[in-house]
Scaffold this motif. Structure first.
Motif, PDB file in Angstrom:
ATOM      1  N   GLU A 133       0.850  -1.196   0.000  1.00 23.14           N
ATOM      2  CA  GLU A 133       0.000   0.000   0.000  1.00 23.14           C
ATOM      3  C   GLU A 133       0.879   1.236   0.000  1.00 23.14           C
ATOM      4  O   GLU A 133       2.055   1.167   0.345  1.00 23.14           O
ATOM      5  CB  GLU A 133      -0.888   0.070   1.258  1.00 23.14           C
ATOM      6  N   VAL A 134       0.248   2.364  -0.338  1.00 25.96           N
ATOM      7  CA  VAL A 134       0.865   3.676  -0.127  1.00 25.96           C
ATOM      8  C   VAL A 134      -0.096   4.462   0.748  1.00 25.96           C
ATOM      9  O   VAL A 134      -1.283   4.566   0.450  1.00 25.96           O
ATOM     10  CB  VAL A 134       1.126   4.427  -1.455  1.00 25.96           C
ATOM     11  N   TRP A 135       0.444   4.993   1.851  1.00 28.85           N
ATOM     12  CA  TRP A 135      -0.347   5.810   2.766  1.00 28.85           C
ATOM     13  C   TRP A 135      -0.044   7.277   2.513  1.00 28.85           C
ATOM     14  O   TRP A 135       1.099   7.710   2.586  1.00 28.85           O
ATOM     15  CB  TRP A 135      -0.023   5.477   4.215  1.00 28.85           C
ATOM     16  N   PHE A 136      -1.074   8.034   2.212  1.00 35.67           N
ATOM     17  CA  PHE A 136      -0.966   9.482   2.057  1.00 35.67           C
ATOM     18  C   PHE A 136      -1.124  10.086   3.453  1.00 35.67           C
ATOM     19  O   PHE A 136      -2.087   9.783   4.159  1.00 35.67           O
ATOM     20  CB  PHE A 136      -2.049  10.006   1.124  1.00 35.67           C
ATOM     21  N   ILE A 137      -0.171  10.939   3.838  1.00 37.07           N
ATOM     22  CA  ILE A 137      -0.180  11.522   5.175  1.00 37.07           C
ATOM     23  C   ILE A 137      -0.251  13.044   5.058  1.00 37.07           C
ATOM     24  O   ILE A 137       0.772  13.716   4.903  1.00 37.07           O
ATOM     25  CB  ILE A 137       1.071  11.092   5.976  1.00 37.07           C
ATOM     26  N   PRO A 138      -1.472  13.586   5.086  1.00 38.57           N
ATOM     27  CA  PRO A 138      -1.585  15.052   5.051  1.00 38.57           C
ATOM     28  C   PRO A 138      -0.954  15.667   6.294  1.00 38.57           C
ATOM     29  O   PRO A 138      -1.199  15.215   7.415  1.00 38.57           O
ATOM     30  CB  PRO A 138      -3.099  15.291   5.028  1.00 38.57           C
ATOM     31  N   SER A 139      -0.130  16.661   6.086  1.00 34.19           N
ATOM     32  CA  SER A 139       0.541  17.306   7.214  1.00 34.19           C
ATOM     33  C   SER A 139      -0.370  18.337   7.853  1.00 34.19           C
ATOM     34  O   SER A 139      -1.246  18.907   7.212  1.00 34.19           O
ATOM     35  CB  SER A 139       1.845  17.955   6.763  1.00 34.19           C
ATOM     36  N   ASN A 140      -0.126  18.557   9.111  1.00 34.53           N
ATOM     37  CA  ASN A 140      -0.849  19.601   9.825  1.00 34.53           C
ATOM     38  C   ASN A 140      -0.132  20.931   9.627  1.00 34.53           C
ATOM     39  O   ASN A 140      -0.691  21.875   9.112  1.00 34.53           O
ATOM     40  CB  ASN A 140      -0.973  19.244  11.303  1.00 34.53           C
TER      41      ASN A 140
END
Length: 189
Positions: free
Chosen positions: A33-40
């Protein structure tokens, strides 16, 4: 052991370049999988004016059609400045049976020497660099490089186009473009 790619960013907005990078690395490395991690609040960029919930919704819309793309909200939930070291350490502690690969463009590869706790971080995770026009993938740190088709687009470019009343068609997934218009983001109508 599962192999997961991590693709972080403000995703303001997420665009076809993000999706292309994630898919190419997924294929090339045989990831699960690829996890997209939106930054704060990324330490290397000025703060975004777009609400975090809007960026999260756009990212979900962008990846909806791909079953091996997921969102991880770890940086949003943590709040404050998002340092990759903290994110990776938390993920490794939580998911001991996963090998993580941190995906980044050439612009971030050049910036690595300035990263918080970089010497510790390179011992914890594999960095994967993809080419980006005008940036070099050489680094004093170990980087696995992946050649991908060149598709030069940036979130800044897209925001500027939308502010000028111009189309972002074929630069964004249609669902993201529709959301931007519905919400009136970036001065759209």
């Amino acid at each position: 052991m599962k192999k997961i790619g991590l693709l972080g960013g403000t995703f303001d907005p997420p665009h076809m370049g993000h999706l292309l990078i994630a898919e190419e690395v997924y294929q090339e490395l045989g990831l699960d999988e690829v996890w997209f991690i939106p930054s704060n609040d990324p330490p290397h960029k000025t703060a975004t004016n777009t609400k975090v919930n809007d960026r999260l919704e756009m990212t979900q819309l962008a990846i909806d059609s791909n079953p091996h793309f997921k969102i991880n909200t770890i940086e949003i939930e943590r709040s404050g400045t998002s340092y990759t070291f903290d994110t990776v350490k938390t993920l490794i502690d939580e998911f001991e049976d996963i090998q993580f690969y941190f995906i980044m463009g050439g612009d971030m590869v050049e910036y690595l020497p300035k990263w918080n706790r970089i010497d510790e971080l390179v011992e914890m995770i594999t960095f994967v660099g993809v080419k980006r026009k005008g940036h070099d993938l050489t680094s004093p740190y170990p980087i696995q490089t992946i050649d991908i088709p060149v598709f030069e687009v940036s979130s800044t470019f897209i925001r500027e186009r939308i502010m000028q009343g111009r189309s972002a068609r074929y630069l964004l997934p249609q669902s993201v473009e529709s959301f931007i218009k519905e919400q009136g983001l970036y001065g759209s109508e």
